[in-house]
Enzyme design. Structure first.
Site, PDB file in Angstrom:
ATOM      1  CB  SER A 225     -17.886  -0.200   5.854  1.00  0.00           C
ATOM      2  OG  SER A 225     -18.082   0.519   7.170  1.00  0.00           O
ATOM      3  CG  MET A 226     -22.422  -3.583   5.265  1.00  0.00           C
ATOM      4  SD  MET A 226     -23.629  -4.444   4.235  1.00  0.00           S
ATOM      5  CE  MET A 226     -22.478  -5.096   2.865  1.00  0.00           C
ATOM      6  N   GLY A 227     -18.154  -4.676   7.808  1.00  0.00           N
ATOM      7  CA  GLY A 227     -17.324  -5.560   8.474  1.00  0.00           C
ATOM      8  C   GLY A 227     -16.918  -6.506   7.327  1.00  0.00           C
ATOM      9  CE  LYS A 229     -23.096 -10.735   7.697  1.00  0.00           C
ATOM     10  NZ  LYS A 229     -22.155 -10.634   9.016  1.00  0.00           N
ATOM     11  N   GLY A 230     -18.434  -6.947   3.817  1.00  0.00           N
ATOM     12  CA  GLY A 230     -17.874  -5.932   2.590  1.00  0.00           C
ATOM     13  C   GLY A 230     -18.503  -4.622   2.896  1.00  0.00           C
ATOM     14  N   GLY A 257     -12.004   0.579   8.478  1.00  0.00           N
ATOM     15  CA  GLY A 257     -12.938   1.649   7.792  1.00  0.00           C
ATOM     16  C   GLY A 257     -12.070   2.918   7.189  1.00  0.00           C
ATOM     17  CG  ASP A 258     -10.001   4.837  10.145  1.00  0.00           C
ATOM     18  OD1 ASP A 258     -11.023   5.188  10.156  1.00  0.00           O
ATOM     19  OD2 ASP A 258      -9.429   4.472  11.141  1.00  0.00           O
TER      20      ASP A 258
HETATM   21  N1  LIG Z   1     -13.058  -9.580   8.811  1.00  0.00           N
HETATM   22  C1  LIG Z   1     -12.761  -8.889   7.755  1.00  0.00           C
HETATM   23  N2  LIG Z   1     -12.352  -9.498   6.578  1.00  0.00           N
HETATM   24  C2  LIG Z   1     -12.192  -8.826   5.452  1.00  0.00           C
HETATM   25  N3  LIG Z   1     -12.297  -7.694   5.425  1.00  0.00           N
HETATM   26  C3  LIG Z   1     -12.974  -6.919   6.441  1.00  0.00           C
HETATM   27  C4  LIG Z   1     -13.060  -7.517   7.609  1.00  0.00           C
HETATM   28  N4  LIG Z   1     -13.417  -6.380   8.430  1.00  0.00           N
HETATM   29  C5  LIG Z   1     -13.453  -5.295   7.865  1.00  0.00           C
HETATM   30  N5  LIG Z   1     -13.088  -5.569   6.490  1.00  0.00           N
HETATM   31  C6  LIG Z   1     -13.053  -4.554   5.321  1.00  0.00           C
HETATM   32  O1  LIG Z   1     -12.808  -3.230   5.920  1.00  0.00           O
HETATM   33  C7  LIG Z   1     -14.067  -2.425   5.634  1.00  0.00           C
HETATM   34  C8  LIG Z   1     -14.518  -1.575   6.930  1.00  0.00           C
HETATM   35  O2  LIG Z   1     -14.713  -2.374   7.867  1.00  0.00           O
HETATM   36  P1  LIG Z   1     -15.772  -1.917   8.957  1.00  0.00           P
HETATM   37  O3  LIG Z   1     -17.227  -1.963   8.537  1.00  0.00           O
HETATM   38  O4  LIG Z   1     -15.666  -2.736  10.048  1.00  0.00           O
HETATM   39  O5  LIG Z   1     -15.601  -0.458   9.243  1.00  0.00           O
HETATM   40  P2  LIG Z   1     -15.460   0.896  10.485  1.00  0.00           P
HETATM   41  O6  LIG Z   1     -16.416  -0.106  11.714  1.00  0.00           O
HETATM   42  O7  LIG Z   1     -15.784   1.922  10.018  1.00  0.00           O
HETATM   43  O8  LIG Z   1     -13.900   0.283  11.097  1.00  0.00           O
HETATM   44  P3  LIG Z   1     -13.179   1.342  12.020  1.00  0.00           P
HETATM   45  O9  LIG Z   1     -13.988   2.459  12.655  1.00  0.00           O
HETATM   46  O10 LIG Z   1     -12.408   0.404  12.945  1.00  0.00           O
HETATM   47  O11 LIG Z   1     -12.119   2.001  11.094  1.00  0.00           O
HETATM   48  C9  LIG Z   1     -15.140  -3.481   5.190  1.00  0.00           C
HETATM   49  O12 LIG Z   1     -16.068  -3.118   4.255  1.00  0.00           O
HETATM   50  C10 LIG Z   1     -14.445  -4.730   4.590  1.00  0.00           C
HETATM   51  O13 LIG Z   1     -13.874  -4.207   3.222  1.00  0.00           O
HETATM   52  O1  LIG Z   2     -13.613   7.792  19.017  1.00  0.00           O
HETATM   53  P1  LIG Z   2     -13.753   7.935  17.672  1.00  0.00           P
HETATM   54  O2  LIG Z   2     -12.796   9.142  17.022  1.00  0.00           O
HETATM   55  O3  LIG Z   2     -15.058   7.433  16.804  1.00  0.00           O
HETATM   56  O4  LIG Z   2     -12.732   6.773  16.872  1.00  0.00           O
HETATM   57  C1  LIG Z   2     -11.228   6.697  17.283  1.00  0.00           C
HETATM   58  C2  LIG Z   2     -10.706   5.363  16.589  1.00  0.00           C
HETATM   59  O5  LIG Z   2     -11.117   4.139  17.330  1.00  0.00           O
HETATM   60  O6  LIG Z   2     -10.768   5.272  15.283  1.00  0.00           O
HETATM   61  C3  LIG Z   2      -9.627   4.685  15.017  1.00  0.00           C
HETATM   62  C4  LIG Z   2     -10.209   3.473  14.141  1.00  0.00           C
HETATM   63  O7  LIG Z   2     -11.107   3.613  12.985  1.00  0.00           O
HETATM   64  C5  LIG Z   2      -8.496   4.432  15.957  1.00  0.00           C
HETATM   65  O8  LIG Z   2      -7.375   4.740  15.568  1.00  0.00           O
HETATM   66  C6  LIG Z   2      -9.164   5.479  17.140  1.00  0.00           C
HETATM   67  O9  LIG Z   2      -8.932   4.873  18.296  1.00  0.00           O
END
Ligand SMILES: Nc1ncnc2c1ncn2[C@@H]1O[C@H](COP(=O)(O)OP(=O)(O)OP(=O)(O)O)[C@@H](O)[C@H]1O
Ligand SMILES: O=P(O)(O)OC[C@@]1(O)O[C@H](CO)[C@@H](O)[C@@H]1O
Length: 314
Positions: A225-227, A229-230, A257-258
């Site tokens: 996942s790329m925020g 960028k999808g 991401g969750d």
């Molecule tokens: N600014 C945004 N606009 C639209 N979609 C987003 C945006 N940020 C994240 N997403 C969606 O969420 C998905 C997961 O985001 P990201 O890569 O930030 O995950 P993450 O870092 O694992 O998140 P987290 O740990 O907070 O759950 C992306 O692939 C995208 O589909």
């Molecule tokens: O410290 P970890 O376990 O890596 O991440 C925990 C956490 O950041 O992940 C969730 C978002 O993905 C939040 O609800 C929570 O606070």
């Protein structure tokens, strides 16, 4: 009709997320923060919340501090989430998440409780019967102190040998050691993939190259996942990229991401193809960034997002 897949979502280090807004955070100064909410969370709890909103039966487990568990218990009861969390002495941590006007999100994730060896031993003894009750096990988030990384990795291998499909969404050494068990699916974000490969991944080709290497090492599904960028999904069927629409205003990216993991699970449960599954997962995660907390607040908004996800086979 085939039997629906049974889902277990595991959070070893849950958190109460204190979510707020500030126009600009000044380090080393007093900052006044507008409160947006305090939510029982942690990665696997977030996955379960989204699945419950989508009317998918889900069981949660992991470790939960017994001294401040009431918000979690209420969440599970209100959402019909089956609670198999193992209670430990002390408090579940509070993590602080602040969004600024420019949509930057600052996260302060605290360490959390320490797991005693007898807690871990009892927990893994219980996990020995999971294969009878579940098909897919999502193991999400960081490991608290007290869980030895080598024990964690061999436990994952054991679960896999029992026929469970493991989804691993973690970071740092839990990810680098965990992938030795060759989980069925991993979903690192770009930073986690960089940490894993020890390389700065500056463009999509680099990201795909690294994902392919992990896939060749025996991880069936690698989704990066790329925020905003999808995401890209590498598996035996090839490479699929999803791009979400652009949002002018981001409320909180916490749990995006969750939400993606929950959306993927929804597709697997319904035996959707790869394109339909990634479209749905991307829409669920895009919806998350428009809210203070994860969940499907409005199904209509989710349905309207689906056609706005651009999918490309690479
Ligand atoms: N600014 C945004 N606009 C639209 N979609 C987003 C945006 N940020 C994240 N997403 C969606 O969420 C998905 C997961 O985001 P990201 O890569 O930030 O995950 P993450 O870092 O694992 O998140 P987290 O740990 O907070 O759950 C992306 O692939 C995208 O589909
Ligand atoms: O410290 P970890 O376990 O890596 O991440 C925990 C956490 O950041 O992940 C969730 C978002 O993905 C939040 O609800 C929570 O606070």
């Amino acid at each position: 009709m085939t039997t629906p897949l049974r889902i277990l979502s595991v959070t070893f280090n849950p958190a109460l997320d204190l979510v707020g807004f500030s126009s600009h955070i000044r380090l080393g100064e007093l900052n006044r923060i507008e409160s947006l909410g305090l939510y029982p969370s942690g990665k696997g709890v977030n996955v379960a919340k989204v699945l419950a909103d989508l009317a998918i039966p889900v069981t949660v487990t992991g470790f939960l501090g017994e001294d401040n568990q009431s918000d979690f218990v209420q969440l599970f009861e209100q959402n019909n989430i089956r609670d198999l969390f193992y209670r430990v002495k002390g408090k579940t941590r509070i993590n602080v998440k602040i969004t600024e006007t420019d949509s930057n999100v600052t996260e302060l994730n605290f360490q959390g409780f320490k797991i005693q060896s007898q807690d871990w031993e009892q927990f893994i003894a219980q996990s020995d019967s999971w294969y009878k009750h579940f098909d897919l096990v999502a193991i999400c988030g960081s490991l608290p102190d007290g869980i030895e990384i080598s024990q964690f990795s061999s436990w994952l291998s054991h679960l896999k040998s029992q026929g469970l499909k493991i989804i691993l969404d973690t970071s740092h050494s839990a990810l680098s050691e965990g992938i030795k068990a060759k989980p069925w699916l991993i979903k690192p974000n770009q930073k986690e993939l960089e940490d894993l490969t020890n390389h700065a991944l500056t463009n999509l080709d680099d990201i795909i190259y690294s994902a392919k290497i992990l896939h060749q090492k025996g991880i069936e599904n690698v989704i990066v996942s790329m925020g905003d960028k999808g995401a890209v999904w590498v598996n035996d069927q090839g490479i699929l990229r999803a791009e979400p629409p652009h949002f002018e205003h981001i409320v909180s990216t916490v749990g995006a991401g969750d939400s993606m993991i929950a959306g993927l699970l929804y597709g697997f449960i319904h035996q959707w193809d790869k394109i339909k599954t990634l479209r749905f997962a991307s829409a669920v995660s895009a919806l998350a960034v428009t809210q203070t907390n994860v969940g499907i607040s409005d199904e209509l908004v989710l349905n309207n997002l689906l056609p706005k996800i651009k999918l490309t086979t690479l």
